[in-house]
Design an enzyme around this catalytic site. Structure first.
Site, mmCIF file in Angstrom:
data_model
loop_
_atom_site.group_PDB
_atom_site.id
_atom_site.type_symbol
_atom_site.label_atom_id
_atom_site.label_comp_id
_atom_site.label_asym_id
_atom_site.label_seq_id
_atom_site.Cartn_x
_atom_site.Cartn_y
_atom_site.Cartn_z
ATOM 1 N N GLY A 188 3.387 52.965 -4.276
ATOM 2 C CA GLY A 188 4.151 54.147 -4.654
ATOM 3 C C GLY A 188 5.519 54.125 -4.012
ATOM 4 O O GLY A 188 6.047 53.076 -3.641
ATOM 5 N N SER A 189 6.090 55.300 -3.860
ATOM 6 C CA SER A 189 7.445 55.413 -3.324
ATOM 7 C C SER A 189 7.462 55.256 -1.805
ATOM 8 O O SER A 189 6.447 55.482 -1.130
ATOM 9 C CB SER A 189 8.044 56.767 -3.694
ATOM 10 O OG SER A 189 7.387 57.812 -2.981
ATOM 11 N N VAL A 192 6.591 58.673 -0.003
ATOM 12 C CA VAL A 192 5.166 58.965 0.125
ATOM 13 C C VAL A 192 4.504 57.938 1.039
ATOM 14 O O VAL A 192 3.597 58.261 1.809
ATOM 15 C CB VAL A 192 4.490 58.992 -1.257
ATOM 16 C CG1 VAL A 192 2.987 59.252 -1.129
ATOM 17 C CG2 VAL A 192 5.131 60.058 -2.141
ATOM 18 N N GLY A 193 4.976 56.699 0.980
ATOM 19 C CA GLY A 193 4.424 55.655 1.838
ATOM 20 C C GLY A 193 4.540 55.987 3.314
ATOM 21 O O GLY A 193 3.643 55.664 4.105
ATOM 22 N N GLU A 210 2.772 48.930 -0.822
ATOM 23 C CA GLU A 210 3.532 48.300 -1.901
ATOM 24 C C GLU A 210 4.507 49.341 -2.438
ATOM 25 O O GLU A 210 4.129 50.246 -3.181
ATOM 26 C CB GLU A 210 2.586 47.802 -2.991
ATOM 27 C CG GLU A 210 1.594 46.749 -2.517
ATOM 28 C CD GLU A 210 2.263 45.478 -2.018
ATOM 29 O OE1 GLU A 210 3.395 45.190 -2.459
ATOM 30 O OE2 GLU A 210 1.664 44.774 -1.196
ATOM 31 N N CYS A 244 8.507 48.335 -10.686
ATOM 32 C CA CYS A 244 9.064 48.234 -9.328
ATOM 33 C C CYS A 244 9.850 46.958 -9.090
ATOM 34 O O CYS A 244 10.705 46.915 -8.208
ATOM 35 C CB CYS A 244 7.949 48.373 -8.290
ATOM 36 S SG CYS A 244 6.648 47.125 -8.444
#
Length: 469
Positions: A188-189, A192-193, A210, A244
């Site tokens: 994800g982003s 948020v990571g 990732e 991505c």
């Protein structure tokens, strides 16, 4: 009580019972995952169409075929992956066994994103199953059709004692992360990571992140511009740019920009026709929020190609922004849409300096006929992956690791790398109980003589000379 404590506890019970450790169980679950892909092909394509009008070919390729390749590769290779890896020994341990055993972490959590909502949970799931873990899967709530399919259908194929699916949004994910897992895999982003990493830190849980980033693409003046344009448009517009590893912006000289723009226009027309909105081969933005975010970026530089939008359809035309300034909005965030900014630089060294002045991306691309230019960009930049004279294709090779570096991610997967990511490499030394006299040199009382003996049997000696010129 935490609403997910029960399912996590149930998975841990299966893990402690050793149910997932045997090769037979791993094979059976991988085969079941393969059957899911075959038998649910129609519903999968329907879910992709409902979520973002993903073209059938793109969905078939990215969400089914590539995942099936991972399953088949794991089944073909599992026995060799699971074998103990015997290692070199020093003189003291010549009569003993020294090896690395690949052991599952235990109960792992996989949190998936919305852009490739099946691929990006199933590919890590293949690695987690192959490594012998119990798994809790959390698909994205944004891609609702796929979330529903995964939640209602996937558990019917897998061992319910060892695998589970939960759904929900940010609030539910926050509660989920309060539980203790043995490994977390998040896609994800970066924003948020960071939250996932902070939650994992509370339990000292290892994890893989990732993430994404702005992937640069340098186009040299000697490039084959027609093929470069086609590969750029394909990489930028595949899945409507919601990828991505898509090229996020182009760096080139002003003269190259002038020649590249018409080539990009020809590629767009060839792929999507005179009115891309009517093409069945261009997906849509996944949500109103993402549509509005990408549309707001169109004010950067000037629209050289495309620029049309339709909020009702969440449609954004394949768009090229020319003469974009580094300070403008399109260069401040990952675009995640069919929009390609061009930033002009005098030459390759300036492009390299520009890339290195920013966060390290998930991928760096270069188009050049001169291999020395390719090597210069490769050697003087840093990124998760690298591609020369094409885009996206590096991620299709199971023999290459896929992952980021720095703000674009932590850890890697695909093929054998997925198995390694979900495995703990346990160092094992099996010594003989006898021959105690050989150990006396390490026991007190210490002496210079004992030190000399220990050094002679334990010291690593340099082989040969330095070969660097």
């Amino acid at each position: 009580m935490n609403p997910y404590a029960g399912v996590v506890s149930s998975l841990r019970t299966a893990w402690l019972a050793g149910k997932t450790r045997g090769a037979e169980h791993r094979v059976s679950q991988l085969e079941a995952l393969g059957r899911f892909l075959e038998e649910q092909r129609g519903p999968i394509l329907e879910a992709m169409a409902s979520d973002m009008r993903k073209p059938p070919l793109e969905a078939e390729l990215s969400e089914i075929l590539l995942v099936r390749n991972e399953v088949t590769h794991a089944l073909n290779s599992l026995s060799s992956w699971m074998k103990d890896e015997f290692v070199e020994k020093n003189l003291v341990t010549q009569l003993d066994e020294a090896f690395i055993r690949k052991e599952p972490y235990g109960v792992v959590l996989i949190i998936g994103p919305w852009n490739y909502p099946l691929h990006l949970i199933l590919v890590p799931l293949v690695g987690a199953i192959a490594a012998g873990n119990c798994v809790l899967v959390k698909p994205s709530e944004i891609s609702r059709g796929t979330e529903k399919l995964v939640a209602e259908t996937l558990p019917g194929y897998l061992d319910k004692d060892c695998f589970a699916v939960v759904t929900g949004g940010p609030a539910e994910t926050t509660q989920l992360l309060e539980n203790k897992f043995d490994f977390i895999f998040f896609t994800g982003s970066a924003q948020v990571g960071r939250g996932v990493m902070a939650a994992a830190a509370q339990h000292l849980t290892p994890l893989a992140l990732e993430l994404g980033g702005k992937n640069p693409c340098y186009v040299a003046e000697d490039s084959e511009l027609e093929s470069a344009a086609a590969r750029l448009v394909w990489g930028r517009c595949f899945n409507a740019g919601q990828t991505c590893v898509a090229p996020d912006y182009v760096l080139c000289s002003p003269a190259t920009q002038e020649k590249l723009l018409p080539a990009l226009g020809r590629a767009i027309a060839r792929f999507f026709g005179p009115e891309p909105r009517e093409s069945p081969d261009l997906a849509r933005m996944v949500s109103d929020r993402h549509f509005q975010r990408v549309r707001a970026l169109l004010g950067s530089g000037h629209v050289a190609l495309g620029g049309q939008t339709d909020e009702a359809e969440r449609y954004i035309a394949p768009t090229v922004l020319a003469d974009v300034q580094p300070s403008q909005p399109a260069m401040q965030e990952e675009i995640f849409g069919p929009v390609l900014p061009i930033v002009t630089v005098p030459g390759v060294d300036d492009a390299i300096a520009f890339i290195n002045s920013r966060e390290r991306p998930l991928a760096v691309y270069v188009f050049a006929s001169d291999s020395k230019v390719v090597q210069r960009v490769l050697e003087r930049t840093s990124s998760g992956g690298f591609g020369a004279n094409d885009t996206l294709m590096q991620m299709t090779l199971l023999s290459l690791p896929f992952g980021g570096i720095g703000s674009s991610g932590l850890g890697s997967y695909h093929g054998r790398f997925s198995f390694d990511t979900f495995s703990h490499r346990r160092a094992c030394l099996l010594r003989r109980p006898g021959l105690e006299a050989l150990n006396s040199m390490r026991y007190p009382p210490y002496s210079e003589r004992k030190m000399g003996l220990l050094a002679s049997v334990s010291q690593v000696k340099r082989k040969g000379g330095c070969s660097l010129q």
